[in-house]
Design a protein around this motif. Sequence first.
Motif, PDB file in Angstrom:
ATOM      1  N   PRO A   7       0.804  -1.219   0.000  1.00 21.74           N
ATOM      2  CA  PRO A   7       0.000   0.000   0.000  1.00 21.74           C
ATOM      3  C   PRO A   7       0.842   1.276   0.000  1.00 21.74           C
ATOM      4  O   PRO A   7       0.356   2.307  -0.415  1.00 21.74           O
ATOM      5  CB  PRO A   7      -0.816  -0.115   1.286  1.00 21.74           C
ATOM      6  N   ILE A 159      -0.122   6.183  14.888  1.00 18.61           N
ATOM      7  CA  ILE A 159      -1.011   7.318  14.595  1.00 18.61           C
ATOM      8  C   ILE A 159      -1.700   7.744  15.891  1.00 18.61           C
ATOM      9  O   ILE A 159      -2.223   6.909  16.621  1.00 18.61           O
ATOM     10  CB  ILE A 159      -2.073   6.917  13.545  1.00 18.61           C
ATOM     11  N   ASP A 423       3.770   4.468   9.563  1.00 19.06           N
ATOM     12  CA  ASP A 423       2.843   5.127  10.474  1.00 19.06           C
ATOM     13  C   ASP A 423       1.515   4.381  10.496  1.00 19.06           C
ATOM     14  O   ASP A 423       0.886   4.205   9.461  1.00 19.06           O
ATOM     15  CB  ASP A 423       2.630   6.568   9.994  1.00 19.06           C
TER      16      ASP A 423
ATOM     17  N   LYS B 421      -3.971   0.134   8.858  1.00 21.50           N
ATOM     18  CA  LYS B 421      -3.628   0.870   7.659  1.00 21.50           C
ATOM     19  C   LYS B 421      -3.042   2.208   8.074  1.00 21.50           C
ATOM     20  O   LYS B 421      -3.527   2.825   8.997  1.00 21.50           O
ATOM     21  CB  LYS B 421      -4.888   1.098   6.820  1.00 21.50           C
ATOM     22  N   GLY B 422      -2.011   2.638   7.406  1.00 23.71           N
ATOM     23  CA  GLY B 422      -1.398   3.912   7.772  1.00 23.71           C
ATOM     24  C   GLY B 422      -1.981   5.061   6.982  1.00 23.71           C
ATOM     25  O   GLY B 422      -2.886   4.897   6.185  1.00 23.71           O
ATOM     26  N   TRP B 423      -1.459   6.267   7.213  1.00 27.62           N
ATOM     27  CA  TRP B 423      -1.901   7.449   6.473  1.00 27.62           C
ATOM     28  C   TRP B 423      -1.639   7.276   4.981  1.00 27.62           C
ATOM     29  O   TRP B 423      -2.328   7.835   4.150  1.00 27.62           O
ATOM     30  CB  TRP B 423      -1.136   8.693   6.922  1.00 27.62           C
ATOM     31  N   GLY B 425      -1.732   4.556   3.213  1.00 24.48           N
ATOM     32  CA  GLY B 425      -2.369   3.400   2.586  1.00 24.48           C
ATOM     33  C   GLY B 425      -3.816   3.594   2.205  1.00 24.48           C
ATOM     34  O   GLY B 425      -4.467   4.502   2.529  1.00 24.48           O
TER      35      GLY B 425
END
Lengths: 430, 425
Positions: A7, A159, A423, B421-423, B425
């Motif tokens: 991703p 986060i 992150d 999920k990160g920022w 993704g």
Amino acid sequence: MSATLTPTTAPGSATAAATDRGHWYVGGAMTLVGLYALVAFGLGSRTDDGAKAVFNLNLLGDQAIKVPDLTVPAGPTAIALSLVCVAVGVLRLAVRLTGSRRTAATSAYLVAFVAAFLVWATSGHSLNFTSVLNATVLAATPLILGALCGVLCERSGVINVAIEGQFLVGAFAASFFASVSGSLWAGLVAGCLAGGLLGAMLAVFANRYLVQQVVLGVVINLFAAGLTGFLYERLMQANPEYNKTMAFSAIRIPVLSDLPVVGPVLFGQNAVFYLTVILIAVVQIGLFHTRWGLRTRAVGEHPTAADTVGIKVVAMRYRNVILGGLIAGLGGVWLTIGLNITFNKNMAAGQGFIALAALIFGRWSPLGAVSAALLFGFAGGISVSLQPLETPVPTAFLSMTPYLATIFAVAGLVGAVRAPAADGIPYTKS
Amino acid sequence: MSEQATPAREAAAEPAAGGGEPPEADRFRRLVAQTVAGPPWVVTVLAIALALVVGGLLMIISDPEVTDTFGYFFARPADALSASWSEVSTAYAALFKGAIFNPDAAGSLTEALRPISETLTEATPLIFGGLAVGLAFRAGLFNIGGQGQLIMGAIATTWVGFTLDAPGFVALPAAVLAGLAGGALYGALVGWLKAGPGAHEVIVTIMLNYVAFLLLGYLIGSDVFRDPDNPQPISKPVADAARLPHLFGDSLRVNAGLLLAIAAVVFTWWLLNRSTLGFQLRAVGANPSAARTAGMSVGYGQIMAMTLSGGLMGLVGMSQVLGTANANNALTQQIDAGLGFTAITVALLGRASPVGTVAAALLFGALQAGGREMQAAAGVSIEIVTVIQALIVLFVAAPPLVRGIFRLRGEGGGHSGLLAKGWNG
């Protein structure tokens, strides 16, 4: 690990494409807004007939060095400043600027636009500009602390959407313990610890139970709002002695606080403010010039690589999230005993989210976040100061600027915004 | 936070802990473990129980009269225990009476039905909201912008509601559709920013929440919306014809919004499980790369998901204005009532499925309705309900924690319906 890598690569290319188009978008938008400024601020009826704008530059009456008021002819000044905006816009359209040149151009544009707006708004009136700066600093302090908390958490890969909740518990604990013990410093310590506890909660659920971190932040915010609201109604509402009006008194630094304009704003504040300034320096230097900082960034960008060289990834994340919580707690402390305000339900009023916006707008760097927080604080400070000037601009729209600016930033219109690669992705050894 | 034992550690510590405890407790625990260890609903039930226990503890430690009795706990422990018990039991009895059934008011049918009516009224917007967040989850998007979308829906509904002068069969559908459209457009904006420039939906929606909130404040004070007859900042009320009718007489608050919510559940279930678009949304959510390879447009899926999700959120705003939630049937600055965030907890608890969402909305609706009775009858602030709701979701999101506390064995506990999920993704 391959699953987590996919991703991150796809959006990277998408943002690169966006920056290519961004060059046209931004230049065009800047020129149009500059032209609008020329028509609305420079040629509008408000600045007609040689109206003058008076800027008062002394915050206090007993200022050692007094500065004479700055009086400018409103119309010509606004026209000149708007033309600067148009020029920068055209420059952006014509030339592809990169790096520090682009930053300089954008800064010049912003300063000219805001100045044009201020001249237009003050036309026919007078505005205490130093008091606007002071309001900016007061509004920006919690945002800076919240954003620094975000820097620590997100640079190490967690986060933190729960800054708002950390503000609330920090504000509550500070007011409660300061009132009960009679000591402001006890309140400060309690507020920081409360924020740190919430940080610990975030760290445990994120690192041990692998809960999706945005969800976690939202839920922790609800928890903090409910908890402080409940305790407020239970303890404070009936007993005002648990919620006294108390504040750190201002410490005027000799000589420096007598400087014109910036003196009282930067050197005449209270201890929490000076602590904030120290924290900015500590986080900035710590993150980029110490072993701890290198490790923090490694853990946030590529935890597997960090692990192979012997860095304890999860321990690092725990430590940083809790440290961040302590700092956000200090932001909460500022909201009550820093500003001489008693605790009230939901008193953070979204400032934790503006701090998050400042973090993102400042591209996850401490100094960037501080600049963004000051910018957002200025938007807040000015919307208060403009009310007596009877401008036709509703203050609601001024207050929207931080949020809209952040949307433009993440949409890639102000250059690519990229979070630390890991992150929000919990680290598990496989 | 001392009992956060992971299953692995807990298993290692078990022999030592088991040795010191009475055998009946051990046998009971094993019985519980054997009968209920597996399915996820057990974790949910235990999470609710745990959250209520923590809520009770919070009531005890925050009441000075009760904590005073703990000052002489070792001299007269019965005092402290009975004071604590009466504090908590009074509060939770009031909660039950307000949410489900009140034996004191069983005289008339209306009074007997009132608690259920209140629960259903509170659950209505939560059903819309939970469906909205759940739908976006299924498409791999996290809609944290419910607040903004419901405010935009409420603004649109109110505007149509007080401007359109028409009979009910025109005015009501028009106002409902306006709410749907207001939320859908605001949601579509997020989807478009995600699909086009790649802006992360969480950041965009957080920011848009505040934009909508400030816009609402501006509009309420503007000439178009402001009610000139009211000193408070409040909009003109919507026309009587555009309001949602009561279902069982005027004294019970439950209204036709509930029927719309049920329709929305059926529609969302059909959409997700039976339609082509739903399949596409789920494919995009499960694996965007695979969906792209299979020829689906990921961007289109994301825009559609956010539009539908925003539309459902707009219906939350609609039911806030046209329903019985506020007596004035008008816009106020507090019209959102935090529902955009509560909806997230509802969707998480309902595991993002339409049917689960209904169950979760009923539970949270009951807590909300009971919480008001608890505040009135037992003097315990309704804010405790928010704490309990947040704790339930936290516990449900971390099955190993609940299993650890209750010493249940179980398979890792699955995930909370969401992938990390990160920022980026």
